[in-house]
Design a protein around this motif. Structure first.
Motif, PDB file in Angstrom:
ATOM      1  N   ASP A 247       1.089  -0.866   0.117  1.00 39.80           N
ATOM      2  CA  ASP A 247      -0.351   0.277   0.302  1.00 39.80           C
ATOM      3  C   ASP A 247       0.339   1.233   0.071  1.00 39.80           C
ATOM      4  O   ASP A 247       1.737   1.446   0.434  1.00 39.80           O
ATOM      5  N   VAL A 253       7.402   6.195   2.631  1.00 38.55           N
ATOM      6  CA  VAL A 253       7.033   5.247   2.523  1.00 38.55           C
ATOM      7  C   VAL A 253       5.650   4.419   2.578  1.00 38.55           C
ATOM      8  O   VAL A 253       5.274   5.113   2.203  1.00 38.55           O
ATOM      9  N   LEU A 304       6.672  -0.241   6.426  1.00 40.53           N
ATOM     10  CA  LEU A 304       6.188  -0.863   7.386  1.00 40.53           C
ATOM     11  C   LEU A 304       5.772  -1.796   7.228  1.00 40.53           C
ATOM     12  O   LEU A 304       4.862  -2.418   6.651  1.00 40.53           O
ATOM     13  N   GLN A 398      -1.145   3.217  18.653  1.00 39.27           N
ATOM     14  CA  GLN A 398      -1.731   3.636  17.422  1.00 39.27           C
ATOM     15  C   GLN A 398      -3.522   3.076  18.116  1.00 39.27           C
ATOM     16  O   GLN A 398      -3.652   1.961  17.560  1.00 39.27           O
TER      17      GLN A 398
HETATM   18  C1  LIG Z   1      -0.219   5.094   8.182  1.00 40.76           C
HETATM   19  C2  LIG Z   1       0.302   4.642   7.013  1.00 40.76           C
HETATM   20  C3  LIG Z   1       1.606   4.743   6.578  1.00 40.76           C
HETATM   21  C4  LIG Z   1       2.240   5.323   7.919  1.00 40.76           C
HETATM   22  O1  LIG Z   1       1.755   6.684   8.015  1.00 40.76           O
HETATM   23  P1  LIG Z   1       2.870   7.723   9.399  1.00 40.76           P
HETATM   24  O2  LIG Z   1       1.969   8.599   9.165  1.00 40.76           O
HETATM   25  O3  LIG Z   1       4.529   7.734   8.279  1.00 40.76           O
HETATM   26  O4  LIG Z   1       2.668   6.551  10.531  1.00 40.76           O
HETATM   27  C5  LIG Z   1       2.105   4.616   5.645  1.00 40.76           C
HETATM   28  N1  LIG Z   1       1.276   3.873   4.370  1.00 40.76           N
HETATM   29  C6  LIG Z   1       0.010   4.062   4.208  1.00 40.76           C
HETATM   30  C7  LIG Z   1      -0.826   2.927   3.546  1.00 40.76           C
HETATM   31  C8  LIG Z   1      -0.775   3.797   5.736  1.00 40.76           C
HETATM   32  O5  LIG Z   1      -1.372   3.457   6.270  1.00 40.76           O
END
Ligand SMILES: *Cc1c(COP(=O)(O)O)cnc(C)c1O
Ligand code: SF4
Length: 522
Positions: A247, A253, A304, A398
């Motif tokens: 995703d 990220v 992640l 979270q």
């Molecule tokens: C939550 C999420 C992240 C990480 O978000 P941060 O604000 O860096 O914690 C990255 N990618 C996706 C798809 C997410 O849902």
């Protein structure tokens, strides 16, 4: 001669103002008891080498003026006597704090601050008990569950035992906790559509006698989930998955959804559509494709690993994914999403900790968990988090804002403080999503969440305050501005903890834009 000490100019403005007020009081007092009291305080202040007796005397004089309009003169104390004591106090104090500053400014501020947490301290154990506070009762339930499910001590203490004996039917559930007939009928009905799975450990946290137990609400699907079924918005993956298992909506990220399994299935799960329908084992090829996507996009720096629950993955696969990521130059850090330390802490074994430590040695690892109520933090989960925290860069939480579970100031403060005391740092608080109609009944108004978060500023440690977020194609912060407006170059700010409005002089725009540093001047 006016009764002003020749050293009056040596005392600071706070003390001078304090004395000016004190000596406006009445100069006679008939109460001999009171006179003796003040005399004793005076003797102590004069003879002892400490600041405390001096402050005690001045605090008493302040309160006698306020309650009985009495001047120090009523007790034979002249202004020069008090000046001498004030100077003695300043001399002793390492930071030259004056009597006026301490008695008239600092102590009232502390008094007001302390009063702000009175309600919380009184109510926190009863209204939001932690798993530590409930541990005796949890232990009793554990013994019962072990015997109902025929679990040996080894079964209980191992992750495989917890999964093998998981509670996934209404029959099992009603065996291990006393539930009213009506609830059992409802759960039977709902579990035809929604999967239920509790580890025996997680089930033991349920306080069956409590109405709306926060553990029960999070793990046992209720009638509302069926009643609420309506138009479902397509799951996140449908519009945010550029590659297999991936995703992405941020530039740097990405998430790898490495499994669709969890040790326990949450009733408020955002990923309801994939998670907990049917366990699926992903092939090595699937992970390779996901890793290839990351390899070929050199902007990606933070990965992640999530799911489902990443700790459900066998150690071998976790190690493989982490090692592969560590070998990619442009990947700088990793996160692992898991709720296992609260749902099945037995999983956190030394082999897993070694894998985390080894990867953390190469590039920072953060563990991102989900704890929604203090009741989920027990001596067992606390111990798991402590051990994890010794081996990784950070452990973050979270939470989801959920009606009946953590939607009061007291419950949220207690949650954040309890997790912080157990090596977990509050990171996000999500407003429960509108996407899945199944959990409409859990949603809390955005404004209510803001009030809760705002109530934390100035009252609990800053690093125990999460950021409040709405998920809507990315995480959107919901913090209320404390900025009330502008006036003559000042920003008008409101203090969240008492509503006091203060003017905050802003930087001088023309200095900022036009002046260069002295060493850069020609
Ligand atoms: C939550 C999420 C992240 C990480 O978000 P941060 O604000 O860096 O914690 C990255 N990618 C996706 C798809 C997410 O849902
Ligand atoms: S642990 Fe996370 S992914 Fe698993 S059911 Fe709960 S919310 Fe969903």
């Amino acid at each position: 001669m006016p009764d002003i000490s020749d050293r009056d100019e040596d005392i600071d403005i706070f003390t001078r103002e304090f004395f000016d007020t004190l000596f406006q009081g009445n100069e006679t007092c008939e109460d001999t008891n009171l006179k003796t009291q003040i005399n004793d305080l005076k003797e102590a202040a004069l003879t002892q080498k400490l600041t405390r007796p001096i402050i005690a005397l001045f605090s008493r004089l302040k309160s006698l003026l306020e309650t009985k309009t009495l001047s120090p003169k009523a007790f034979g104390l002249s202004r020069s006597d008090l000046t001498a004591l004030a100077l003695k106090h300043e001399n002793i104090d390492e930071h030259d704090v004056s009597v006026g500053g301490r008695v008239c400014k600092a102590l009232p501020i502390v008094e007001e601050a302390i009063a702000r947490v009175d309600d919380y301290l009184l109510a926190k154990t009863e209204q939001a008990p932690s798993g530590f506070e409930l541990w005796d009762s949890i232990r009793e339930t554990q013994e019962k569950i072990k015997s109902y499910l025929n679990m040996t001590e080894d079964d209980w203490n191992s992750y495989s035992g917890q999964i093998k004996h998981c509670i996934d039917s209404v029959e099992d559930l009603s065996k291990v906790i006393d539930l009213p007939e009506k609830v059992i009928r409802e759960v039977t009905h709902v579990t035809r559509d929604y999967r239920m799975r509790l580890t025996p450990y997680y089930a033991s946290l349920i306080q069956a006698s409590a109405a709306n137990d926060p553990i029960l609400l999070q793990s046992v699907p209720t009638g509302e989930m069926v009643d609420n079924v309506g138009i479902e918005i397509p799951p996140v993956a449908a519009d945010h998955s550029p590659a297999r298992l991936i995703d992405q909506f941020y530039p740097r990220v990405v998430t790898i959804k490495a499994t669709n399994m969890c040790a326990m299935y949450c009733t408020h799960c955002l990923r309801l559509a994939h998670i907990g329908k049917k366990d699926r084992i992903y092939t090595e090829l699937a992970y390779e494709e996901a890793l290839d996507y990351i390899r070929s996009n050199d902007r990606i720096r933070d990965i992640l690993i999530t799911g489902g629950d990443s700790f459900v993955l066998p150690n071998k696969i976790l190690k493989k994914i982490l090692t592969s990521l560590d070998e990619i130059d442009h990947v700088k850090m990793k996160r692992l999403g898991t709720r296992i330390p609260v749902t099945a802490p037995q999983r956190v074994d030394n082999e897993l900790l070694d894998i985390l430590a080894q990867s953390n040695d190469k590039k920072p690892v953060r563990v991102v968990t989900q704890i929604n109520t203090a009741q989920e933090m027990t001596p067992m989960s606390g111990d798991a988090f402590k051990r994890i925290s010794k081996n990784v860069f950070a452990v973050l939480n979270q939470a989801v804002l959920l009606k009946g579970i953590n939607d009061t100031q007291i419950k949220m403060w207690k949650l954040c403080e309890t997790i912080q005391e157990n090596y977990v740092r509050p990171y996000y608080l999500f407003n429960c999503s509108y996407r899945n109609p199944q959990f409409t009944h859990f949603r809390v108004p955005v404004e209510k969440g803001r009030d809760i978060i705002e109530s934390m500023y100035g009252n609990i440690s800053g690093d125990a305050i999460p950021r409040y977020i709405a998920t809507a194609g990315g995480k959107i912060p919901l913090h209320r501005g404390n900025v009330q407006g502008n006036a003559n170059g000042d920003i008008i700010l409101k203090k969240p903890w008492n509503g006091e409005v203060v003017n905050y002089p802003d930087a001088d725009q023309s200095i900022y834009e036009n002046e260069t540093f002295a060493f850069m001047k020609p």
